[in-house]
Write a protein that holds these residues in place. Structure first.
Motif, PDB file in Angstrom:
ATOM      1  N   LYS A 133       0.815  -1.212   0.000  1.00  0.00           N
ATOM      2  CA  LYS A 133       0.000   0.000   0.000  1.00  0.00           C
ATOM      3  C   LYS A 133       0.851   1.266   0.000  1.00  0.00           C
ATOM      4  N   LYS A 136       3.436   3.486  -5.046  1.00  0.00           N
ATOM      5  CA  LYS A 136       2.637   4.237  -6.010  1.00  0.00           C
ATOM      6  C   LYS A 136       2.267   3.379  -7.208  1.00  0.00           C
ATOM      7  N   VAL A 166      -3.266   2.702  -5.200  1.00  0.00           N
ATOM      8  CA  VAL A 166      -2.082   2.139  -5.847  1.00  0.00           C
ATOM      9  C   VAL A 166      -2.428   1.775  -7.297  1.00  0.00           C
TER      10      VAL A 166
END
Length: 339
Positions: A133, A136, A166
């Motif tokens: 998490k 990116k 994400v």
């Protein structure tokens, strides 16, 4: 005459801290310098250029959040949460995936599907999810589902990652709606499979396996005398193993450790190639070859030719795509082909 260092993989049983699995999720050395500009699409396959352009746009664009009015009235089309690149073997999917990783702001991870499932196995679902998490972008190569547990687990992981913002790029030889077919009762897990499919914009990429252009089969096996002559001309580190003994050893080493198992190895020499009849052993061998392909470890062998390593039943069964990809990579590594 050179003097290579001879080691034996059967003597190695590396220790890998679970946290190292996160930091290791980067493109392998062969793809550390690739980019969208270095990708060479086949001019007779327009889908390759389209895939490159779509992924480049996805990897470099800034996130866009829909405004309140857009959310209420549909005035702004929600950007896709991920891109799923579907295509055959050797059409450059991994090159494009690695290019996405290089072009995208960091932190980001890059790994095969199996490496992510190994990560979950080592860290536990919650810790692995929380670590991912923080990324990116998450890049998943060779996305494939082998059993119902993986279906449910990966569906949940992808949903929770995309809900956290994400971005995901995945490659596979199987469209999301067909994942799991031939391996288990996929119809019993259609809800989970559909949840996976809903996370992605799907791009199909066509073309021939460039690793097989001009070299459709691995070279003929060498004699013992020819192997000795090859060794006389090598330097660096050579991992030489009796093939049946190596297969036995792979069953004692978790696949998450195969990358470390091969550390510093430049060339592999396998004595006495035989056909692998046990499917569990065959799949571990596939995982080993995948890690060898990551670092372009050349292969020399005696015994059978490398395309005889799997049975006809295996090549026609539920794991057919895995085995065919492995044969493609064995051909490249044993033939000295550009990968």
């Amino acid at each position: 005459m050179t003097n290579p260092q001879i080691v034996h993989l059967t003597d190695r049983n590396p220790r890998v801290a679970p946290e190292e699995l996160i930091t290791a999720l980067v493109p392998p050395p062969h793809f550390e310098d690739v980019s969208f500009s270095s990708y060479r699409p086949d001019p007779v396959q327009p889908s390759q250029s389209l895939a490159r352009d779509t992924l480049e746009s996805f990897a470099t664009r800034a996130p866009k959040k829909a405004g309140l009015l857009g959310k209420l009235f549909g005035g702004s089309k929600e950007q896709s949460k991920g891109v799923y690149l579907d295509g055959g073997y050797g059409v450059g999917k991994t090159h494009l995936l690695a290019s996405s990783w290089h072009a995208h702001p960091k932190p980001a991870t890059f790994g095969t599907f199996v490496e992510y499932t190994n990560l979950i196995g080592a860290l536990g679902f919650q810790k692995a999810r929380d670590a991912l998490k923080e990324m990116k972008l998450v890049c998943i190569d060779e996305f494939e589902l082998d059993d119902p547990g993986d279906t449910v687990m990966m569906s949940r992981l992808m949903r929770e990652l995309t809900d956290a913002g994400v971005k995901i790029v995945a490659t596979s030889n199987t469209l999301p709606g067909a994942l799991g077919q031939g391996r288990f009762a996929a119809q019993d897990f259609l809800r989970e499979i559909q949840a996976l499919s809903d996370q992605f914009d799907i791009i199909s990429i066509d073309g021939d396996d460039y690793r097989h252009r001009g070299a459709p089969t691995p070279p003929e096996p060498k004699t013992v005398e020819e192997i000795e002559a090859v060794l006389d001309g090598l330097d660096g580190t050579v991992a030489r193993d009796d093939f049946p003994a190596l297969l036995d050893h792979l069953q004692q080493v978790h696949p998450s450790k195969y990358r470390r198992l091969l550390e510093d190895v430049d060339v592999a020499v396998w004595d006495g190639i035989t056909t692998i009849t046990n499917e569990g052993v065959a799949l571990r061998f596939v995982a080993l070859v995948d890690r060898m392909y990551d670092t372009s470890i050349a292969i020399h062998n005696t015994g059978l030719r490398l395309d005889a390593v799997f049975t006809a039943e295996q090549l026609a069964g539920g794991y057919k795509k895995k085995y065919l990809r492995c044969l493609s990579r064995l051909t490249a590594l044993s033939s000295g082909l550009e990968q």
